[in-house]
Design a protein around this motif. Structure first.
Motif, short mmCIF file in Angstrom:
data_model
loop_
_atom_site.label_atom_id
_atom_site.label_comp_id
_atom_site.label_asym_id
_atom_site.label_seq_id
_atom_site.Cartn_x
_atom_site.Cartn_y
_atom_site.Cartn_z
N LYS A 190 1.87 -4.54 -1.47
CA LYS A 190 1.60 -3.35 -0.67
C LYS A 190 0.12 -3.28 -0.30
O LYS A 190 -0.75 -3.52 -1.12
N ALA A 191 -0.14 -2.92 0.96
CA ALA A 191 -1.51 -2.73 1.41
C ALA A 191 -2.05 -1.43 0.81
O ALA A 191 -1.36 -0.39 0.82
N VAL A 192 -3.26 -1.49 0.29
CA VAL A 192 -3.89 -0.31 -0.30
C VAL A 192 -5.34 -0.25 0.16
O VAL A 192 -5.93 -1.27 0.54
N THR A 193 -5.91 0.94 0.10
CA THR A 193 -7.30 1.11 0.53
C THR A 193 -8.18 1.69 -0.57
O THR A 193 -9.37 1.87 -0.36
N TYR A 228 -8.49 2.58 -5.22
CA TYR A 228 -7.99 2.42 -6.58
C TYR A 228 -6.79 3.33 -6.81
O TYR A 228 -5.78 2.92 -7.40
N ALA A 229 -6.87 4.57 -6.32
CA ALA A 229 -5.77 5.53 -6.50
C ALA A 229 -4.50 5.03 -5.81
O ALA A 229 -3.39 5.12 -6.36
N GLU A 230 -4.64 4.47 -4.61
CA GLU A 230 -3.48 3.94 -3.89
C GLU A 230 -2.91 2.72 -4.62
O GLU A 230 -1.69 2.51 -4.61
N ALA A 231 -3.78 1.94 -5.23
CA ALA A 231 -3.33 0.76 -5.97
C ALA A 231 -2.45 1.17 -7.15
O ALA A 231 -1.40 0.57 -7.40
N ILE A 232 -2.87 2.19 -7.89
CA ILE A 232 -2.08 2.69 -9.02
C ILE A 232 -0.74 3.21 -8.53
O ILE A 232 0.32 2.92 -9.11
N ALA A 233 -0.76 3.98 -7.44
CA ALA A 233 0.47 4.54 -6.89
C ALA A 233 1.41 3.43 -6.42
O ALA A 233 2.63 3.54 -6.53
N ALA A 234 0.84 2.34 -5.88
CA ALA A 234 1.65 1.23 -5.38
C ALA A 234 2.38 0.52 -6.52
O ALA A 234 3.52 0.06 -6.35
N VAL A 235 1.73 0.42 -7.69
CA VAL A 235 2.38 -0.18 -8.85
C VAL A 235 3.53 0.72 -9.30
O VAL A 235 4.65 0.28 -9.53
N GLY A 236 3.24 1.99 -9.49
CA GLY A 236 4.29 2.98 -9.69
C GLY A 236 4.91 3.08 -11.07
O GLY A 236 5.96 3.72 -11.22
N PHE A 237 4.34 2.45 -12.08
CA PHE A 237 4.90 2.59 -13.43
C PHE A 237 3.81 2.40 -14.48
O PHE A 237 2.74 1.86 -14.20
N SER A 238 4.09 2.87 -15.69
CA SER A 238 3.25 2.60 -16.85
C SER A 238 4.08 1.81 -17.85
O SER A 238 5.27 1.57 -17.63
N ILE A 239 3.47 1.40 -18.95
CA ILE A 239 4.15 0.60 -19.96
C ILE A 239 4.38 1.46 -21.20
O ILE A 239 3.46 2.14 -21.67
N ILE A 240 5.59 1.42 -21.72
CA ILE A 240 5.92 2.19 -22.91
C ILE A 240 6.15 1.22 -24.08
O ILE A 240 7.20 0.58 -24.17
N LYS A 285 -13.61 -4.23 -0.36
CA LYS A 285 -12.63 -3.24 0.06
C LYS A 285 -11.26 -3.64 -0.48
O LYS A 285 -10.86 -4.81 -0.40
N TRP A 286 -10.53 -2.66 -1.00
CA TRP A 286 -9.19 -2.92 -1.48
C TRP A 286 -8.32 -3.48 -0.35
O TRP A 286 -8.43 -3.05 0.79
N SER A 287 -7.45 -4.43 -0.70
CA SER A 287 -6.58 -5.04 0.30
C SER A 287 -5.10 -4.84 -0.05
O SER A 287 -4.41 -4.09 0.61
N THR A 288 -4.62 -5.54 -1.09
CA THR A 288 -3.21 -5.44 -1.46
C THR A 288 -3.03 -5.47 -2.97
O THR A 288 -3.91 -5.90 -3.71
N VAL A 289 -1.85 -5.03 -3.41
CA VAL A 289 -1.46 -5.07 -4.81
C VAL A 289 -0.05 -5.64 -4.90
O VAL A 289 0.82 -5.30 -4.09
N GLN A 290 0.17 -6.53 -5.87
CA GLN A 290 1.49 -7.12 -6.09
C GLN A 290 1.94 -6.86 -7.52
O GLN A 290 1.12 -6.81 -8.43
#
Length: 221
Positions: free
Chosen positions: A18-21, A23-35, A93-98
């Motif tokens: 996902k393209a992100v701009t 740090y906040a967008e990068a976290i949202a793009a991942v969309g999960f935490s680890i339990i 500049k932020w680009s993408t997150v996988q």
């Protein structure tokens, strides 16, 4: 990332994710935490397996793997924070997150404003900083600075790793990453300048007809 050959601007290479701009967008793009969850012992009722922890995604509840307690766990937000600090160091500049391997691996990419130009040809080599991390100790946290150049009008590109640093998820992984960041900051300018000198030297050295013929025969025997 984009690169330039003469007046032609092309996308250097396609990235999944996902393209992100930010740090906040990068976290949202991942969309999960680890339990982290204790694993019930298969033979002893009411007991758990010692020194082992299951890592589960908060969204899908999928198990990412069995985690040895000798390894440290970084949450996705903490992991991406390491790239955010590195982005600030390189003024990128932020680009993408996988998210790969079902969530066991995360990758983030930052594009640098710094570019390397070949003065005679007018080519521009774009620079990108990548960060790869595994949450379960199955791999290393790694920073990699690469240069990408468009080598043909058909979109063919050449990617070259300039510098790379990595650390295992053992002990104080956050502190270990801080050491990597400091090392990267120290060596970044030198590595980019070294590549700039190499590009300038190659740019000023034309190939002879015999060299072109020899190269073509080696490539297409």
């Amino acid at each position: 990332m984009k690169t330039v050959t003469g007046n032609i601007v092309r996308k250097c290479y396609s990235r999944l994710g996902k393209a992100v701009t930010s740090y906040a967008e990068a976290i949202a793009a991942v969309g999960f935490s680890i339990i982290p969850t204790a694993i019930p012992h298969p033979y002893k009722t009411g007991e758990t397996i010692p020194n082992e922890t299951g890592l589960f995604r908060s969204d899908t509840k999928d198990c990412l793997g069995i985690h040895s307690n000798r390894f440290a766990v970084l949450q996705p937000a903490e992991s991406l924070r390491a790239l955010e600090r590195a982005r600030e160091l390189v003024n990128g500049k932020w680009s993408t997150v996988q998210v790969n391997k079902g969530g066991r691996m995360i990758a983030g990419f930052v594009d640098l404003d710094t570019e390397i130009k070949a003065p005679k040809r007018g080519d521009t080599i774009a620079l990108s900083l990548a960060y790869f991390d595994h949450f379960d100790g199955g791999g290393k946290a790694r920073f990699s600075l690469s240069g990408c150049n468009l080598t043909c009008d058909n979109g063919m590109t050449s990617l070259k790793s300039i510098i790379s640093f990595n650390e295992k998820h053992i002990g104080d992984i956050a502190g270990r990453l801080s050491v990597v960041e400091a090392k990267m900051q120290f060596e970044l300018a030198m590595a980019v300048e070294t590549m700039r000198e190499q590009v300038t030297k190659l740019d000023a050295t034309p190939m002879s007809s015999d060299e072109v013929t020899g190269f073509a025969r080696a490539l297409f025997p």
